[in-house]
Design an enzyme around this catalytic site. Structure first.
Site, short mmCIF file in Angstrom:
data_model
loop_
_atom_site.label_atom_id
_atom_site.label_comp_id
_atom_site.label_asym_id
_atom_site.label_seq_id
_atom_site.Cartn_x
_atom_site.Cartn_y
_atom_site.Cartn_z
N LYS A 74 -0.36 33.45 -10.96
CA LYS A 74 1.03 33.40 -11.42
C LYS A 74 1.14 33.09 -12.93
O LYS A 74 1.92 33.72 -13.64
CB LYS A 74 1.77 32.32 -10.63
CG LYS A 74 3.26 32.35 -10.77
CD LYS A 74 3.83 33.36 -9.82
CE LYS A 74 5.30 33.22 -9.63
NZ LYS A 74 5.74 34.09 -8.52
N ASP A 96 7.32 38.49 -10.37
CA ASP A 96 6.20 39.38 -10.05
C ASP A 96 6.60 40.85 -10.08
O ASP A 96 5.94 41.67 -10.72
CB ASP A 96 5.61 39.05 -8.67
CG ASP A 96 5.19 37.60 -8.57
OD1 ASP A 96 5.03 36.97 -9.64
OD2 ASP A 96 5.02 37.10 -7.45
N GLY A 139 -18.11 25.01 0.57
CA GLY A 139 -17.69 25.44 1.91
C GLY A 139 -17.77 24.25 2.85
O GLY A 139 -18.40 23.24 2.53
N CYS A 165 -21.22 22.37 -4.86
CA CYS A 165 -21.11 21.62 -3.62
C CYS A 165 -22.01 22.23 -2.53
O CYS A 165 -23.22 22.16 -2.64
CB CYS A 165 -19.64 21.54 -3.19
SG CYS A 165 -19.40 20.33 -1.87
N TYR A 166 -21.43 22.87 -1.54
CA TYR A 166 -22.28 23.51 -0.52
C TYR A 166 -23.26 24.46 -1.18
O TYR A 166 -24.44 24.55 -0.80
CB TYR A 166 -21.42 24.28 0.49
CG TYR A 166 -22.24 25.03 1.52
CD1 TYR A 166 -22.63 24.40 2.71
CD2 TYR A 166 -22.66 26.34 1.28
CE1 TYR A 166 -23.42 25.08 3.63
CE2 TYR A 166 -23.45 27.01 2.20
CZ TYR A 166 -23.83 26.38 3.38
OH TYR A 166 -24.61 27.05 4.29
N HIS A 185 -16.90 19.28 -7.78
CA HIS A 185 -16.12 20.52 -7.92
C HIS A 185 -15.58 20.67 -9.34
O HIS A 185 -14.53 20.12 -9.65
CB HIS A 185 -14.96 20.53 -6.91
CG HIS A 185 -15.44 20.76 -5.51
ND1 HIS A 185 -15.59 22.01 -4.97
CD2 HIS A 185 -15.86 19.88 -4.57
CE1 HIS A 185 -16.06 21.91 -3.74
NE2 HIS A 185 -16.24 20.62 -3.47
N GLU A 231 -14.24 23.24 -10.52
CA GLU A 231 -13.14 24.23 -10.55
C GLU A 231 -11.77 23.61 -10.28
O GLU A 231 -10.76 24.30 -10.40
CB GLU A 231 -13.42 25.35 -9.54
CG GLU A 231 -13.21 25.02 -8.06
CD GLU A 231 -14.36 24.26 -7.40
OE1 GLU A 231 -15.21 23.71 -8.11
OE2 GLU A 231 -14.36 24.21 -6.15
#
Ligand code: XMP
Length: 474
Positions: free
Chosen positions: A330, A191, A19, A46-47, A133, A135
């Protein structure tokens, strides 16, 4: 949510995300420290890692020595998170504060040149933290680090396969709608197509699909929808041919925002008329994806263009929503589409704006100009596919400007429109780079566009990134 309630759901693990705040400022996100006594594995990123360090008695420094971007990480000791991964690896950093000292009981497992605590863990309490990070794609081994946490530390199993996701979704849809009737708007895009195929698998004949042909669609799109849904899937399909109505409503409209508004409103009106004929339906399917839910939660994003999904319907339509894709990204939706047997052309179709070709025609929209653009667009896409570039590009299409220019063809003077080729790479459409298309591909497009599309005598290639441009021209 109170910690007791969260723990009562028996999570296998908890991740504290990153964050933008500093743990030292007032109002910084925090968590009830009872979470650490819950016996549930925790990973702070991180945060989140700084919060763990601060709450458990370590030290977070506002040293002013931040790290941003690609950073070399050195794993300094054996660790559950890094397992057998190389001791030296590249990670993505984005932080200002840093952990200066780990809390008692923690061992430091990695460092970088700038910060001494880049990863830490207390295996006894199963609390872990990483300053970088894992991710993001810029941390090449990040997914493996997350897998170590999920599989080795939390004991999760990778049972979320597409077959199981489909089975689960089918069950949920049946449970939600019972034996009621359901309507689904089809746009021709991936979609709504996947949502329709999935709902049809769950409830068969209870589903009616509505496809509004706005006349602003790409070449053969309407035929493809007919072929796939009516003939292949044998779905009850209402095909509303409303091209004239849309073109009429757009007559002499030049302002891009007004075009969008008119298209959105006309669409709603058409859809309402269809809905009035299906009063017995209680549910409406929407192809909402997980990123749509995240994005609509961000209140402070500036409005650049009023994006309305054609298919974005007003609240006063008396339907309950069925949103079977709301937990998916997606790429997962595409895999689901393949699994459900949808054709490649639909599953791998590049994104297409709700207002369709209208936002690629600068100036007024007429049937004639629509036809020029539709034919030109089909050629651009065909050549991109032939060059094997279609899936690599985020979007590739033709644009029809308002100007005309002088040319010469077969000794005759011409005064006709140019076509602009637009091709971009992007991960999420928020930013985009113009694609470096090979010259021979551009050459083939140029010669076909001029030879095969009456009304076109010149071809240009758009070399603008986003920002400062947007992907679409309007
Ligand atoms: P821009 O032109 O803003 O487009 O860079 C970003 C992405 O959004 C698509 N787009 C739309 N999608 N309704 C949609 O569903 C809209 O009104 C709309 N306008 C733009 C565009 O194709 C690109 O992928």
């Amino acid at each position: 949510m109170p910690i007791a309630e969260m723990l009562a759901r028996k999570p296998k693990g908890i991740i504290f995300s990153g964050g933008p705040k500093s743990v030292h400022v007032e109002g910084a996100p925090s968590i009830d420290e009872a979470v650490y006594a819950g016996g549930v594995p925790i990973l702070g990123i991180c945060y989140g890692a700084q919060l763990v360090a601060q709450q458990l008695g370590g030290e977070v420094a506002r040293s002013g020595v931040g790290e941003y971007g690609r950073t070399a990480l050195e794993v300094t000791t054996s660790s559950a998170l890094f397992g057998e991964l190389p001791l030296q690896q590249e990670v993505w950093m984005s932080h200002a504060d840093s952990i200066a000292a780990p809390p008692p009981g923690f061992k430091v497992t990695a460092r970088t040149e700038a910060v001494p605590v880049a990863a830490l863990e207390d295996r006894d309490r199963a609390v872990y933290g990483v300053q970088f990070h894992p991710e993001v794609a810029h941390t090449p081994r990040g997914q493996e680090i997350l897998k170590h946490f999920l599989y080795d530390v939390c004991g999760c199993r990778p049972s979320w396969t597409m077959v199981s996701i489909i089975e689960q979704a089918v069950e949920q849809i049946r449970e939600q709608v019972g034996d009621e009737k359901v309507i689904c708007g089809l746009s021709g895009g991936v979609d709504s197509a996947v949502a329709a195929a999935l709902v049809h698998k769950a409830i068969g004949d209870q589903l009616t699909c509505v496809f509004v042909d706005t006349g602003l669609l790409r070449m053969n799109e309407a035929e493809q929808v007919e072929e796939t849904f009516r003939r292949q899937f044998q779905i009850d399909l209402v095909h509303v041919k409303a091209a004239d109505r849309f073109v009429e409503a757009l007559n002499d409209i030049n302002d891009p925002e007004r075009k969008r508004k008119i298209i959105g409103e006309t669409f709603i009106r058409v859809f309402e008329e269809v809905a009035a004929e299906h009063q017995d339906a209680r549910f409406l399917v929407q192809g909402t994806l997980y990123p749509d839910i995240i994005e609509s939660g961000t209140k402070d994003a500036a409005r650049i263009k009023s994006h309305h999904n054609v298919g974005g319907l007003p609240d006063d339509l008396q339907f309950e929503l069925v949103e079977p894709l709301r937990n998916l990204f997606k790429d997962e939706v595409r895999v689901m589409g393949e699994e459900l047997g949808l054709p490649e052309e639909i599953v791998w179709r590049q994104p297409f704006p709700g207002p369709g070709l209208a936002v690629r025609i600068v100036g007024t929209i007429t049937q004639e100009r629509l036809e020029i653009l539709r034919r030109a667009d089909a050629i651009v896409v065909e050549e991109i596919k032939r060059a094997g570039l279609y899936r690599e590009l985020w979007q590739s299409f033709a644009v029809l400007p308002v100007v005309r220019s002088v040319g010469v063809m077969g000794d005759e003077r011409t005064y006709a429109y140019p076509i602009v080729i637009r091709a971009v790479t992007s991960d999420d459409a928020m930013t985009a780079d113009w694609a470096r298309l090979p010259y021979d591909v551009l050459e083939r497009m140029s010669s076909r566009l001029i030879n095969e599309v009456p009304g076109v005598n010149r071809v240009a290639f758009d070399v603008t990134s986003k920002p400062p441009g947007t992907i679409e021209w309007e």
